[in-house]
Write an enzyme that holds these catalytic residues in place. Structure first.
Site, PDB file in Angstrom:
ATOM      1  N   LEU A 134       0.824  -1.354   0.105  1.00 14.95           N
ATOM      2  CA  LEU A 134       0.228  -0.069   0.166  1.00 14.95           C
ATOM      3  C   LEU A 134       0.731   1.334   0.045  1.00 14.95           C
ATOM      4  CD1 LEU A 134      -2.572   1.564   0.235  1.00 14.95           C
ATOM      5  CD2 LEU A 134      -2.627   1.298   2.761  1.00 14.95           C
TER       6      LEU A 134
ATOM      7  N   ASP B 256      12.523   3.592  12.167  1.00 15.57           N
ATOM      8  CA  ASP B 256      11.995   2.630  13.111  1.00 15.57           C
ATOM      9  C   ASP B 256      10.871   3.164  13.979  1.00 15.57           C
ATOM     10  OD1 ASP B 256      11.325   0.850  14.973  1.00 15.57           O
ATOM     11  OD2 ASP B 256      13.179   0.511  15.951  1.00 15.57           O
TER      12      ASP B 256
ATOM     13  N   THR C 168       2.392  -7.476   9.780  1.00 14.03           N
ATOM     14  CA  THR C 168       1.281  -8.314   9.043  1.00 14.03           C
ATOM     15  C   THR C 168       1.367  -9.677   8.850  1.00 14.03           C
ATOM     16  OG1 THR C 168       2.126  -7.745   6.766  1.00 14.03           O
ATOM     17  CG2 THR C 168       0.527  -6.124   7.569  1.00 14.03           C
TER      18      THR C 168
ATOM     19  N   THR D 169      -8.061  -3.377   9.836  1.00 18.29           N
ATOM     20  CA  THR D 169      -8.417  -4.708   9.245  1.00 18.29           C
ATOM     21  C   THR D 169      -9.798  -5.156   9.776  1.00 18.29           C
ATOM     22  OG1 THR D 169      -7.936  -7.052   9.403  1.00 18.29           O
ATOM     23  CG2 THR D 169      -7.077  -5.472  11.132  1.00 18.29           C
TER      24      THR D 169
ATOM     25  N   TYR E 261      -2.760 -10.518  15.822  1.00 16.12           N
ATOM     26  CA  TYR E 261      -2.868  -9.453  14.735  1.00 16.12           C
ATOM     27  C   TYR E 261      -3.926  -8.683  15.125  1.00 16.12           C
ATOM     28  CZ  TYR E 261      -3.302  -7.148  10.218  1.00 16.12           C
ATOM     29  OH  TYR E 261      -3.606  -6.372   9.261  1.00 16.12           O
TER      30      TYR E 261
ATOM     31  N   LYS F  28      -4.002  -4.693  16.051  1.00 15.91           N
ATOM     32  CA  LYS F  28      -4.319  -3.664  14.999  1.00 15.91           C
ATOM     33  C   LYS F  28      -5.676  -2.790  15.791  1.00 15.91           C
ATOM     34  CE  LYS F  28      -3.530  -2.912  11.361  1.00 15.91           C
ATOM     35  NZ  LYS F  28      -2.531  -1.809  10.851  1.00 15.91           N
TER      36      LYS F  28
END
Length: 328
Positions: free
Chosen positions: A12, A54, A80, A121, A146, A150
């Site tokens: 992306l 970072d 991811t 997500t 995950y 998120k």
């Protein structure tokens, strides 16, 4: 407009930088590597300003972004690798990137008083049922590390800032990096039959199309939560169109069938359940459908049909020699 973009070595971020350049905006890309390390396709992102960063280092994030003085921050960087995130020795690192890194960026956005775009997500929900998840639904119930992290990133943004776009996506594919389409094309080129799950549903997101929408968004102040995947084919009585393509929402099996149809593959695709398929460490959502109606309500142009996105993507893979490499 000057835009600071994280994660430009990913799918992306690469496309967001190119969309910014297309509109005459100044994009500054960043990622962990010392220099741009995405696909060397000669596009604008490969020549744009790049800063190694970072995002888990709060001091570095503050210094680097403050020095750039952006008007907007688009945060595409994230951990991811969904299955790897489940490993006990990785959980802290995943949280450090997806929650801590996002908090660091949100803190700088607040300090500079600039809007921030955060990519999230469908994994923040419980993945059950068949009804599309609405963007402002707050019944969060992530099923894996995950998803938890998120969601932590979402909260870091929404609790720190007033000016933000939280955009949830699913089933992502793009030119720069690995994705489901490339994987299935590779597997289909060397196997007579592939087995693909048929009980996980949703629609894909082409990063090229999503990048256009994100830049549309940052040209406005219509902040909030949004969902953005490519559009479903209008549902038909039979459930299929004249090409035999599934209409309405699809499964990974339907997605694979259409990829192979458009690519001219004769590989047999066999549907299996998630339980039959096995392999996955992380619990996967059965329902990844996202309600995108808020986009049009707020004056944004939705993403095109997913089948059209696949067509355009396969054309690029042909031009880039992807299929020629498979034949070697």
């Amino acid at each position: 407009m000057k835009v600071f973009v994280t994660g430009v070595n990913g799918q992306l971020g690469h496309d967001v930088m190119n969309e910014l350049a297309k509109r005459g905006y100044e994009g500054v890309g960043s990622d962990l590597k010392p220099e741009y390390a995405g696909v060397a396709d000669g596009s604008s992102v490969t020549k744009a300003p790049y800063v190694s960063l970072d995002i888990t280092n709060a001091e570095a994030v503050d210094q680097v972004i403050t020095a750039e003085k952006p008007d907007v921050i688009v945060h595409c960087a994230a951990w991811t690798a969904v299955d790897m995130a489940e490993d006990d020795d990785k959980v802290a690192a995943v949280r450090k990137v997806n929650v801590g890194g996002t908090q660091n960026i949100a803190n700088v956005a607040k300090k500079l008083d600039v809007p921030m775009v955060y990519i999230s997500t469908d994994y923040v929900f419980d993945g059950q049922g068949t009804t599309p998840w609405k963007p402002d639904f707050k019944g969060y119930k992530p099923m894996n590390v995950y998803g938890e992290t998120k969601l932590g990133g979402e909260k870091a943004v929404s609790e720190t800032l007033d000016k933000y776009f939280i955009v949830r996506i699913a089933w992502v594919f793009g030119v720069n990096g690995h994705n489901f389409i490339k994987t299935m094309l590779k597997v289909g080129a060397s196997h007579d039959e592939v087995k693909v799950v048929d009980d996980q549903i949703g629609t894909p997101t082409y990063t090229f199309d999503l990048a256009r929408l994100l830049v549309d968004m940052i040209e406005t102040d219509k902040y909030g939560y949004y969902h953005a995947t490519n559009a479903e084919l209008p549902a038909t009585v039979s459930g299929y169109d004249e090409n035999g393509t599934k209409t309405g929402y699809i499964s990974w099996y339907d997605f694979t069938k259409e990829i192979y149809r458009q690519a001219g593959y004769k590989t047999k695709v066999t549907p299996v359940t998630t339980a039959e398929y096995g392999l996955s460490k992380a619990v996967r959502p059965f329902n990844s459908r996202l309600d995108k109606s808020k986009l049009e309500k707020n004056g944004f142009k939705p993403l095109p049909l997913w089948t059209d996105a696949v067509h355009r993507y396969l054309e690029i893979l042909h031009e880039d020699g992807f299929f020629d490499e498979l034949k070697k």
